[in-house]
Structure formats: structure tokens, C-alpha cells
Design an enzyme around this catalytic site. Structure first.
Site, PDB file in Angstrom:
ATOM      1  N   SER A 126       0.796  -1.164   0.069  1.00 14.26           N
ATOM      2  CA  SER A 126       0.013  -0.099   0.084  1.00 14.26           C
ATOM      3  C   SER A 126       0.848   1.265  -0.064  1.00 14.26           C
ATOM      4  CB  SER A 126      -1.037  -0.008   1.151  1.00 14.26           C
ATOM      5  OG  SER A 126      -1.888   0.808   1.017  1.00 14.26           O
ATOM      6  N   HIS A 280      -7.605  -6.005   0.244  1.00 17.92           N
ATOM      7  CA  HIS A 280      -6.311  -4.958   0.155  1.00 17.92           C
ATOM      8  C   HIS A 280      -5.217  -5.530   0.956  1.00 17.92           C
ATOM      9  CE1 HIS A 280      -4.059  -1.517  -0.358  1.00 17.92           C
ATOM     10  NE2 HIS A 280      -4.045  -1.039   0.992  1.00 17.92           N
TER      11      HIS A 280
END
Length: 302
Positions: A126, A280
Site C-alpha cells: 500500500s 487489500h
């Protein structure tokens, strides 16, 4: 070779991706990053162990603790040292009002120089993925390859969850809670997922007054959220990383849609993409699949 290899067409990028240019103002003093070092079970004099370390970089609101288990596994399987770092404003690293990808990248570059690391692999999730990509494009000579976990080299709005988490953590501090369970009750109003709440609560510290606060500087990170959606490079003809790059996507995540593959290919022409059945939080949701993908990719480079 990895089973899932991106077959891309090098098309034109959209105007929104190239319409701005950036000046990279140097950070006068890079932040020294706290880290945990995970060594292979049996130290050897093998050159790959000494000179091919891995730097594992967490995401927003994370820390080196999040990557502890996977760092140990990768050190074991690849027989390489793994440095799990805390980025500025996270974990045990210092706080600074500046929090953007240029500053984060310069901190990592400073870490590489400080520890005398030769051609490390960067693995980032991320925010850590964009940090790793920024290092690769700024200083391609410093690293051998990179693994980007669920992020792409484009401007992309953060999920509203991140701003919501800041608001929730501020409420926890304002409430002066004395037990972690009280903090969790407040977070529950903003996030149903227990694993995500537990992830946020890893930042909770007890104060001398027997209340709890978060170790991360919420004011700095709240102000930095727009910068975290950004990417400092616009023109792949001006900056390109020619080394191998692995892009790991969560199939239930929206951060690396198919439309980003052409721009990824222009910045990182030797890239591969692997899709993993996860959201994610790929490493924690599908650790074995992630381990296999990374080990196969990096062993293929040896």
C-alpha cells in the site's frame, strides 16, 4: 516462471496522469528508520545472504510488527536477511510534519546507505508499495528489484476508510480510555471488521496517566492523506526502473485495476502481476499464496 504474467500493451497514459510535473525538494535530514532484522536460520558466508537483503515496508497506520511473521518466513525460505522497517510517523521511528512519498523514499534511501546494503529487494504494501516504487524511479541503481503489494504508480483516491480511521482514533484519544476494550468499542462504530480494528489497536499505548493514546501522530497523518493518494512521478519517459518488478494484486481490492497495467508497464517494463484471492490486506489474508509468489519471483532472480 510465475503462472500469472501480465501481457500488456504499452498504450498512452491518460491526461490526468501526466498533466503535472513535480520538483523533488531534498529533505535536509532524512529520518532514521527503526527496524527489526530477521536473519536466515543458519548464517553463512554466502554472498546472496550478505549482499541481497530484503527491506519490507508496511502500509499506512502499520509498523514493522505487521510484517514480522512473513519476514521470518522469507528470511528462512530465501536465505536472505530481511529488514522490516518503520516508516516515519509510524512504529518506533521519529515523527515529522512532512509525510509524502518523496520524503518516505529518501528515508529508505538513507537507510540503504546507512546500513551499507548492496542492491536490496524492496517489498512494500500500500503506502509502502508506492514508497518502494518511488525509490526505484528516483534511485534505480540502489536496488535490485521490487515487490509492490496492492498499489500502482498512479494518482488514486484512498478509500474513505482511512479518513474514517483517523476520526475514530482521535475519538479514542479524546475519550481518555483506560482499557483497550473501551478503545475497541469506539472503533467498532467506524469499522465492523475485527482484524482491521486489531490492526489499528497495535498503535495504542498506555500513558503514565493510565489512559491510552496512539503512537502515530494523527495530526500529521490526517494532513498527509491527500499526498498518500498521489504519486510523485508523471512521465514514464523521464523515469523508468528497468529491473524486475512484481505487482501483487488482491482480487477483491480496487487499487490495481486492469486499466493501470499499461502505465505500470511503462514505468516498470520488466513487471509481472500475480492475482491473489484477497482484499487489500493481501499478506495477512492470504499469507501462503503471497509467500509462494514472492519466493518464486525472487528465486527466479538468483
Amino acid at each position: 516462471m510465475l503462472a500469472s504474467i501480465a501481457r500488456i500493451r504499452l498504450g498512452q497514459t491518460s491526461p490526468c496522469q501526466l498533466h503535472r510535473s513535480f520538483t523533488f525538494a531534498p529533505v535536509s535530514n532524512y529520518v532514521k528508520l527503526a527496524y527489526d532484522l530477521h536473519k536466515p536460520a543458519k548464517d553463512t558466508d554466502d554472498a546472496s545472504t550478505r549482499n541481497a537483503p530484503i527491506i519490507f515496508i508496511h502500509g499506512l497506520f502499520g509498523s514493522k510488527k505487521n510484517n514480522r511473521s512473513m519476514s521470518k518466513v522469507l528470511a528462512r525460505d530465501l536465505k536472505r536477511s530481511v529488514y522490516a522497517v518503520d516508516l516515519r510517523n509510524h512504529g518506533d521511528s521519529a515523527h515529522d510534519s512532512r509525510h509524502d512519498y518523496t520524503a518516505l523514499a529518501e528515508d529508505v534511501e538513507g537507510f540503504i546507505d546507512e546500513h551499507g546494503l548492496e542492491k536490496p529487494t524492496l517489498i512494500g504494501h500500500s503506502m509502502g508499495a508506492k514508497t518502494a516504487m518511488t525509490v526505484a524511479l528516483r534511485s534505480p541503481h540502489k536496488i535490485a528489484n521490487l515487490v509492490s503489494i496492492d498499489n500502482a504508480p498512479v494518482d488514486a483516491a484512498l478509500k474513505s476508510d482511512f479518513a474514517k480511521y483517523v476520526q475514530a482514533m482521535k475519538r479514542v484519544e479524546e475519550a481518555g480510555v483506560k482499557r483497550q476494550s473501551e478503545a475497541d468499542e469506539i472503533l467498532k462504530e467506524y469499522e465492523e471488521s475485527l482484524p482491521i480494528r486489531q490492526f489499528l489497536l497495535t498503535n495504542l499505548l498506555r500513558t503514565p496517566a493510565n489512559t491510552h493514546r496512539f503512537r502515530i501522530p494523527l495530526r500529521h497523518l490526517a494532513a498527509a492523506l491527500p499526498a498518500m493518494a498521489d504519486f510523485p512521478f508523471r512521465d514514464p519517459d523521464a523515469a523508468r526502473f528497468e529491473g524486475p518488478a512484481l505487482f501483487v494484486r488482491g482480487t477483491k481490492s480496487h487499487y490495481v485495476p486492469d486499466e493501470t497495467l499499461p502505465i505500470i508497464g511503462r514505468f516498470f517494463p520488466r513487471f509481472r502481476v500475480v492475482d491473489i484471492e484477497a482484499g487489500h490486506w493481501v499478506v495477512s489474508e492470504a499469507p501462503e499464496e503471497f509467500r509462494k509468489a514472492v519466493v518464486e519471483f525472487l528465486q527466479d532472480k538468483d
